[in-house]
Enzyme design. Structure first.
Site, PDB file in Angstrom:
ATOM      1  N   GLY A 116       0.814  -1.208   0.000  1.00  0.00           N
ATOM      2  CA  GLY A 116       0.000   0.000   0.000  1.00  0.00           C
ATOM      3  C   GLY A 116       0.853   1.267   0.000  1.00  0.00           C
TER       4      GLY A 116
ATOM      5  N   CYS B 129      -9.101   2.590   5.757  1.00  0.00           N
ATOM      6  CA  CYS B 129      -8.307   3.557   6.520  1.00  0.00           C
ATOM      7  C   CYS B 129      -9.205   4.565   7.203  1.00  0.00           C
ATOM      8  CB  CYS B 129      -7.382   4.323   5.600  1.00  0.00           C
ATOM      9  SG  CYS B 129      -6.357   3.230   4.686  1.00  0.00           S
TER      10      CYS B 129
ATOM     11  N   ASN C 103      -9.876  -7.744   3.171  1.00  0.00           N
ATOM     12  CA  ASN C 103      -8.694  -7.318   3.905  1.00  0.00           C
ATOM     13  C   ASN C 103      -8.703  -8.070   5.253  1.00  0.00           C
ATOM     14  OD1 ASN C 103      -6.449  -5.737   4.730  1.00  0.00           O
ATOM     15  ND2 ASN C 103      -7.168  -4.081   3.401  1.00  0.00           N
TER      16      ASN C 103
HETATM   17  C1  LIG Z   1       2.029  -8.397   6.650  1.00  0.00           C
HETATM   18  C2  LIG Z   1       0.813  -7.945   5.892  1.00  0.00           C
HETATM   19  C3  LIG Z   1       0.796  -6.684   5.279  1.00  0.00           C
HETATM   20  C4  LIG Z   1      -0.331  -6.249   4.559  1.00  0.00           C
HETATM   21  N1  LIG Z   1      -0.331  -5.018   3.943  1.00  0.00           N
HETATM   22  C5  LIG Z   1      -1.412  -4.620   3.217  1.00  0.00           C
HETATM   23  C6  LIG Z   1      -1.416  -3.361   2.534  1.00  0.00           C
HETATM   24  O1  LIG Z   1      -0.436  -2.605   2.534  1.00  0.00           O
HETATM   25  N2  LIG Z   1      -2.545  -2.995   1.869  1.00  0.00           N
HETATM   26  C7  LIG Z   1      -3.663  -3.822   1.803  1.00  0.00           C
HETATM   27  O2  LIG Z   1      -4.653  -3.460   1.164  1.00  0.00           O
HETATM   28  N3  LIG Z   1      -3.666  -5.026   2.411  1.00  0.00           N
HETATM   29  C8  LIG Z   1      -2.582  -5.432   3.116  1.00  0.00           C
HETATM   30  N4  LIG Z   1      -2.599  -6.672   3.730  1.00  0.00           N
HETATM   31  C9  LIG Z   1      -3.777  -7.541   3.603  1.00  0.00           C
HETATM   32  C10 LIG Z   1      -3.574  -8.652   2.539  1.00  0.00           C
HETATM   33  O3  LIG Z   1      -3.296  -8.129   1.275  1.00  0.00           O
HETATM   34  C11 LIG Z   1      -4.817  -9.585   2.478  1.00  0.00           C
HETATM   35  O4  LIG Z   1      -5.935  -8.835   2.098  1.00  0.00           O
HETATM   36  C12 LIG Z   1      -5.102 -10.255   3.825  1.00  0.00           C
HETATM   37  O5  LIG Z   1      -3.908 -10.655   4.447  1.00  0.00           O
HETATM   38  C13 LIG Z   1      -6.036 -11.482   3.700  1.00  0.00           C
HETATM   39  O6  LIG Z   1      -5.497 -12.466   2.846  1.00  0.00           O
HETATM   40  P1  LIG Z   1      -4.636 -13.743   3.385  1.00  0.00           P
HETATM   41  O7  LIG Z   1      -5.458 -14.388   4.460  1.00  0.00           O
HETATM   42  O8  LIG Z   1      -4.435 -14.596   2.172  1.00  0.00           O
HETATM   43  O9  LIG Z   1      -3.366 -13.185   3.901  1.00  0.00           O
HETATM   44  C14 LIG Z   1      -1.462  -7.105   4.462  1.00  0.00           C
HETATM   45  C15 LIG Z   1      -1.445  -8.372   5.078  1.00  0.00           C
HETATM   46  C16 LIG Z   1      -0.329  -8.800   5.785  1.00  0.00           C
HETATM   47  C17 LIG Z   1      -0.335 -10.174   6.419  1.00  0.00           C
END
Ligand SMILES: Cc1cc2nc3c(=O)[nH]c(=O)nc-3n(C[C@H](O)[C@H](O)[C@H](O)COP(=O)(O)O)c2cc1C
Length: 304
Positions: free
Chosen positions: A48, A132, A194
């Protein structure tokens, strides 16, 4: 092995397959190039990006729970200028779509970022993170108020011709309503989910496990809830849906595609097995061949 047609269309973008790596879980790409050829991915989504650099939250910022992780990174990023100067050149050499995940603290910041990215070459689309807090509105998250989300998407839509994906927060009562607001505002697609707001406590120190106390839960623990949300959204909107949440392997990815996701994102799984993306691409192809389906288009949303 026979190849199926895995191409999917999201807005103006045509992906060679529906597998995308999610924002914040794939660094800025480089860290993963030793594990597989990144050009094979349908798309890569950046961390992001905000207008100004952000330092993020105090450590510890990641805590492992049963079936997932809670992170409180706090959207740490180098900011627009530094990203364009030092990170974008790497992505430009890749032969896959680059989608920029971005966010603002105010509507004005969202619009300004969309406008700026619109004039940068080498970017295929934008993923707008609306989880946000709106500082001007007393910290209400844009992504939890349907009216605010609608207005924000409508104004950002005017600022860019790039494909606009709106990334939804799961921390709402009615996610279908949020998706409809994004569609009405002019989004080309929605991505969900998210992370879920969560926390963990250390009973020995009697302190929180995260410096920020509260973080976001991701990983296998959230998959059944994310799947339910994608299914609900698929009943409510006509624009494509990108499914996210605890996808650890090809079986998980197929569940999301069955309930209506045109594409899927791999998040936390990248931190466990950096080759998950390529394994899921190969696995989807294998599944379709085994089931005698020659194109993924014919398979999306065929559940029930
Ligand atoms: C360490 C970390 C950093 C993340 N940073 C962002 C981000 O900068 N922007 C965003 O929209 N989602 C962010 N996410 C959310 C992920 O892109 C995703 O939507 C969320 O982890 C659910 O998917 P998953 O269960 O496969 O991880 C982040 C997730 C993690 C674990």
């Amino acid at each position: 092995m026979q190849n199926c047609d895995l191409t999917v269309k999201i807005g103006k973008m045509i992906f060679k397959n529906p597998v995308i790596v999610s924002s914040g879980t794939f660094g800025f790409g480089e860290e993963f190039e030793d594990f597989f050829d990144l050009n094979q991915l349908g798309a890569i989504i950046s961390k992001g990006i905000s207008l100004s650099p952000m330092k993020g939250n105090p450590p510890p910022r990641i805590f492992e729970t049963e079936g997932g992780i809670i992170n409180s990174i706090g959207l740490q990023n180098p900011g627009f200028q530094e990203f364009i100067k030092n990170k974008l050149p790497y992505y430009k050499n890749l032969k896959t779509h680059l989608i920029i995940n971005f966010f603002g603290n105010t509507q004005k910041e969202y619009i300004e970022l969309a406008r700026r990215f619109d004039s940068v070459s080498g970017i295929s689309g934008l993923e707008m993170n609306i989880s946000c807090p709106n500082i001007k509105k007393g910290g209400i998250v844009f992504g939890t108020d349907p009216q605010m989300a609608y207005r924000l998407v409508r104004e950002v839509r005017k600022a860019t011709k790039l494909t606009l994906i709106v990334k939804l927060s799961p921390n709402v009562t009615d996610i279908a309503l949020m998706a409809k607001s994004a569609e009405d505002g002019g989004a080309d697609a929605v991505s969900l989910v998210n992370t879920f707001r969560a926390m963990a406590v250390n009973i020995h120190t009697r302190k929180p496990e995260l410096g920020n106390i509260i973080g976001g839960l991701s990983g296998p623990a959230i998959k059944p809830i994310a799947l339910r949300m994608v299914w609900e959204v698929s009943q409510a909107v006509k624009i494509p849906i990108i499914g996210i949440g605890g996808i650890m392997n090809v079986e998980d990815a197929i569940e999301f595609i069955l309930v209506g996701a045109s594409a899927i994102q791999i998040g936390t799984a990248n931190l466990v097995n950096p080759r998950t993306g390529i394994e899921v691409i190969q696995g989807i192809n294998k599944y379709l061949v085994r089931n005698k389906i020659d194109s993924i288009q014919k398979f999306i949303g065929t559940f029930g």
